[in-house]
Design a protein around this motif. Structure first.
Motif, PDB file in Angstrom:
ATOM      1  N   ASP A 190     -14.047 -32.162 -45.324  1.00  0.00           N
ATOM      2  CA  ASP A 190     -15.079 -33.193 -45.407  1.00  0.00           C
ATOM      3  C   ASP A 190     -14.953 -34.048 -46.660  1.00  0.00           C
ATOM      4  N   LEU A 191     -14.394 -33.490 -47.715  1.00  0.00           N
ATOM      5  CA  LEU A 191     -14.229 -34.261 -48.948  1.00  0.00           C
ATOM      6  C   LEU A 191     -12.876 -34.948 -49.016  1.00  0.00           C
ATOM      7  N   GLY A 192     -12.023 -34.703 -48.024  1.00  0.00           N
ATOM      8  CA  GLY A 192     -10.656 -35.196 -48.096  1.00  0.00           C
ATOM      9  C   GLY A 192      -9.869 -34.429 -49.148  1.00  0.00           C
ATOM     10  N   ARG A 193      -8.849 -35.049 -49.673  1.00  0.00           N
ATOM     11  CA  ARG A 193      -8.046 -34.386 -50.699  1.00  0.00           C
ATOM     12  C   ARG A 193      -8.853 -34.284 -51.992  1.00  0.00           C
ATOM     13  N   VAL A 194      -9.091 -33.059 -52.442  1.00  0.00           N
ATOM     14  CA  VAL A 194      -9.827 -32.842 -53.688  1.00  0.00           C
ATOM     15  C   VAL A 194      -8.898 -33.117 -54.864  1.00  0.00           C
ATOM     16  N   HIS A 195      -9.367 -33.956 -55.801  1.00  0.00           N
ATOM     17  CA  HIS A 195      -8.506 -34.293 -56.941  1.00  0.00           C
ATOM     18  C   HIS A 195      -9.107 -33.920 -58.290  1.00  0.00           C
ATOM     19  N   HIS A 196     -10.400 -33.544 -58.316  1.00  0.00           N
ATOM     20  CA  HIS A 196     -10.976 -33.159 -59.613  1.00  0.00           C
ATOM     21  C   HIS A 196     -12.135 -32.199 -59.428  1.00  0.00           C
ATOM     22  N   LEU A 197     -12.225 -31.210 -60.344  1.00  0.00           N
ATOM     23  CA  LEU A 197     -13.333 -30.265 -60.360  1.00  0.00           C
ATOM     24  C   LEU A 197     -13.857 -30.145 -61.792  1.00  0.00           C
ATOM     25  N   GLY A 221      -8.732 -23.620 -55.310  1.00  0.00           N
ATOM     26  CA  GLY A 221      -7.478 -22.945 -55.028  1.00  0.00           C
ATOM     27  C   GLY A 221      -6.836 -22.410 -56.299  1.00  0.00           C
ATOM     28  N   LYS A 222      -5.619 -21.931 -56.179  1.00  0.00           N
ATOM     29  CA  LYS A 222      -4.945 -21.297 -57.313  1.00  0.00           C
ATOM     30  C   LYS A 222      -4.702 -22.292 -58.455  1.00  0.00           C
ATOM     31  N   ILE A 223      -4.789 -21.757 -59.666  1.00  0.00           N
ATOM     32  CA  ILE A 223      -4.610 -22.560 -60.874  1.00  0.00           C
ATOM     33  C   ILE A 223      -3.183 -22.382 -61.371  1.00  0.00           C
ATOM     34  N   ALA A 224      -2.509 -23.501 -61.650  1.00  0.00           N
ATOM     35  CA  ALA A 224      -1.115 -23.458 -62.088  1.00  0.00           C
ATOM     36  C   ALA A 224      -0.994 -23.362 -63.603  1.00  0.00           C
ATOM     37  N   GLU A 225      -1.765 -24.188 -64.336  1.00  0.00           N
ATOM     38  CA  GLU A 225      -1.645 -24.255 -65.787  1.00  0.00           C
ATOM     39  C   GLU A 225      -3.009 -24.390 -66.438  1.00  0.00           C
ATOM     40  N   VAL A 226      -3.077 -23.928 -67.681  1.00  0.00           N
ATOM     41  CA  VAL A 226      -4.332 -23.946 -68.429  1.00  0.00           C
ATOM     42  C   VAL A 226      -4.062 -24.369 -69.864  1.00  0.00           C
ATOM     43  N   SER A 227      -4.922 -25.202 -70.409  1.00  0.00           N
ATOM     44  CA  SER A 227      -5.005 -25.367 -71.864  1.00  0.00           C
ATOM     45  C   SER A 227      -6.421 -24.951 -72.254  1.00  0.00           C
ATOM     46  N   ARG A 254      -4.944 -27.360 -64.329  1.00  0.00           N
ATOM     47  CA  ARG A 254      -4.128 -28.026 -63.328  1.00  0.00           C
ATOM     48  C   ARG A 254      -3.968 -27.056 -62.169  1.00  0.00           C
ATOM     49  N   PHE A 255      -4.386 -27.475 -60.990  1.00  0.00           N
ATOM     50  CA  PHE A 255      -4.330 -26.623 -59.813  1.00  0.00           C
ATOM     51  C   PHE A 255      -2.985 -26.787 -59.118  1.00  0.00           C
ATOM     52  N   GLU A 256      -2.608 -25.765 -58.356  1.00  0.00           N
ATOM     53  CA  GLU A 256      -1.331 -25.813 -57.643  1.00  0.00           C
ATOM     54  C   GLU A 256      -1.294 -26.928 -56.607  1.00  0.00           C
ATOM     55  N   ASN A 257      -2.473 -27.331 -56.098  1.00  0.00           N
ATOM     56  CA  ASN A 257      -2.509 -28.387 -55.085  1.00  0.00           C
ATOM     57  C   ASN A 257      -2.510 -29.791 -55.684  1.00  0.00           C
ATOM     58  N   GLY A 258      -2.390 -29.875 -57.014  1.00  0.00           N
ATOM     59  CA  GLY A 258      -2.322 -31.176 -57.667  1.00  0.00           C
ATOM     60  C   GLY A 258      -3.620 -31.643 -58.286  1.00  0.00           C
ATOM     61  N   ALA A 259      -4.747 -30.987 -57.983  1.00  0.00           N
ATOM     62  CA  ALA A 259      -6.023 -31.370 -58.576  1.00  0.00           C
ATOM     63  C   ALA A 259      -6.056 -30.986 -60.052  1.00  0.00           C
ATOM     64  N   SER A 260      -6.924 -31.667 -60.795  1.00  0.00           N
ATOM     65  CA  SER A 260      -7.159 -31.322 -62.197  1.00  0.00           C
ATOM     66  C   SER A 260      -8.610 -30.899 -62.359  1.00  0.00           C
ATOM     67  N   GLY A 261      -8.918 -30.298 -63.508  1.00  0.00           N
ATOM     68  CA  GLY A 261     -10.289 -29.867 -63.697  1.00  0.00           C
ATOM     69  C   GLY A 261     -10.618 -29.531 -65.134  1.00  0.00           C
ATOM     70  N   GLN A 262     -11.912 -29.460 -65.411  1.00  0.00           N
ATOM     71  CA  GLN A 262     -12.431 -28.972 -66.685  1.00  0.00           C
ATOM     72  C   GLN A 262     -13.347 -27.782 -66.423  1.00  0.00           C
ATOM     73  N   LEU A 263     -13.268 -26.790 -67.303  1.00  0.00           N
ATOM     74  CA  LEU A 263     -14.114 -25.608 -67.196  1.00  0.00           C
ATOM     75  C   LEU A 263     -14.700 -25.322 -68.567  1.00  0.00           C
ATOM     76  N   PHE A 264     -16.014 -25.096 -68.617  1.00  0.00           N
ATOM     77  CA  PHE A 264     -16.689 -24.821 -69.884  1.00  0.00           C
ATOM     78  C   PHE A 264     -17.623 -23.644 -69.690  1.00  0.00           C
ATOM     79  N   ALA A 265     -17.564 -22.701 -70.620  1.00  0.00           N
ATOM     80  CA  ALA A 265     -18.476 -21.562 -70.615  1.00  0.00           C
ATOM     81  C   ALA A 265     -19.029 -21.377 -72.018  1.00  0.00           C
TER      82      ALA A 265
END
Length: 366
Positions: free
Chosen positions: A149-156, A199-205, A231-242
């Protein structure tokens, strides 16, 4: 309906929640197995006896070893400190007993992998208790993403923010040891959410910080907050804060997922609503629409036939209990399994390495 004897290790915060969940799950969902509260073990025989009486167990076990060995205990819930998880789980698996374990699995990636190996050797059901991912709203969010429904997810953008380390008088152990810091305690929840939604995460900083080196007269030697770029394996990028020092935030488990055709937003402090944007709508209807959860959404109907009436924190644990019983009864793994728990630990390990090196770390290296 066949019965199954439940044993719970730990009677504090989460031990109480799991006890209440297994007592109630049969009144909410039609499960093939009817749980019976057989035994509970506390940190001492006296505390175990208090928990057994308060929560309605048949008896208290003198310690966790006695609980595991009790022939009437057929499935084990681990709600004790993280440092005890591996030993208890391995003992239960050695006797062929299914295990539901509180997050994260162990003190380290190595411990988590050892627990998964023990589970796979035993060939019985195993689950990790990531309760926040089990709200009807998040269940619906996962359906929307999986259904395209969202199409190709590119950012989280994902966070878990609370302020308990600023507003509460805490025992000193909360400020000591990596496992009790923000990355070891809070961050596993948004990491699990990132894996579930993206999905699976490829790389982290990562940047891992101790914001307040002293709290209430106690020296803080672990981290207060964590910031990651993903950076996700499917090409999406993201930010995570805790963060455990996010002033004003009480249960800030929140996420935004953006795709080419739509987007969703969620905040656990308003857990009965999901905000959905249909990017294909005409200009006069563009933007986010608030959807109140109801019987049409995952796991809601058992609690209430009325949309918008809502579910709460304890209901997430009841859903978890239902899923664990179904995994045992059906012989089919139910997410998140110990393998999913190991994946969270891999991301945590990559984040620690990235924070030290100041560069990207590949999850595949851990």
């Amino acid at each position: 309906m066949a019965s199954i004897g439940i044993g719970i290790v730990g009677g504090g915060y989460m031990g109480k929640a799991h006890s209440a969940a297994f007592a109630a799950v049969g009144t909410v969902f039609e499960t093939g197995l009817k749980p019976r509260l057989v035994a509970i073990a506390g940190s001492t025989p006296d505390s175990g006896a208090r928990y057994a009486e308060a929560y309605g167990f048949d008896r208290a076990a003198r310690d966790w070893q006695a609980l595991i060995e009790d022939p009437e205990v057929e499935a084990v819930v681990i709600a004790s400190p993280q440092s005890t998880h591996r030993e208890i789980a391995e003992a239960a698996f050695a006797l062929g007993k299914p295990v539901l374990c509180e997050k994260p699995l162990g003190l380290s990636l190595e411990e988590a992998r050892a627990m998964l190996a023990a589970a796979e050797r035993a060939g019985v059901a195993h689950m990790v208790a990531y309760n926040y991912s089990r709200t009807p709203a998040t269940g619906f969010a996962r359906q929307l993403i999986a259904g395209g429904d969202l199409g190709r997810v590119h950012h989280l953008r994902i966070e878990h923010t609370e302020d308990f380390h600023l507003t509460s008088i805490l025992p000193p152990w909360r400020s000591q040891g990596a496992a009790n810091g923000c990355l070891g305690d809070l961050a596993p929840h948004p990491i699990n959410a990132a894996l579930a939604l993206g999905g699976k995460i490829a790389e982290v900083s990562a940047v891992i910080e101790t914001v307040f080196p002293e709290r209430n007269g106690v020296t803080v030697t672990n981290d207060d907050q964590v910031l990651m770029t993903l950076r996700f394996e499917n090409g999406a990028s993201g930010q995570l804060f805790a963060s455990r020092v996010a002033t004003g935030r009480k249960m800030g488990y929140a996420y935004e997922v953006t795709g080419e055709k739509g987007a969703i937003r969620f905040d656990q402090e308003d857990q009965n609503a999901l905000w959905l944007c249909d990017g294909t709508a005409p200009a006069e209807r563009a933007g986010f629409t608030k959807i109140l959860t109801g019987p049409a959404h995952p796991d809601y109907r058992g609690f209430c036939p009325g949309p918008g009436h809502g579910t709460g924190y304890q209901d997430q644990i009841i859903i978890e209990a239902k899923d664990f019983l179904q995994a045992i009864d059906g012989g089919t793994p139910v997410w998140p399994t110990f393998a999913d728990g190991v994946e969270v630990h891999r991301v945590m390990a990559a984040a620690r390495a990235a924070a030290v090196s100041g560069t990207w770390a590949r999850v595949a290296d851990f």
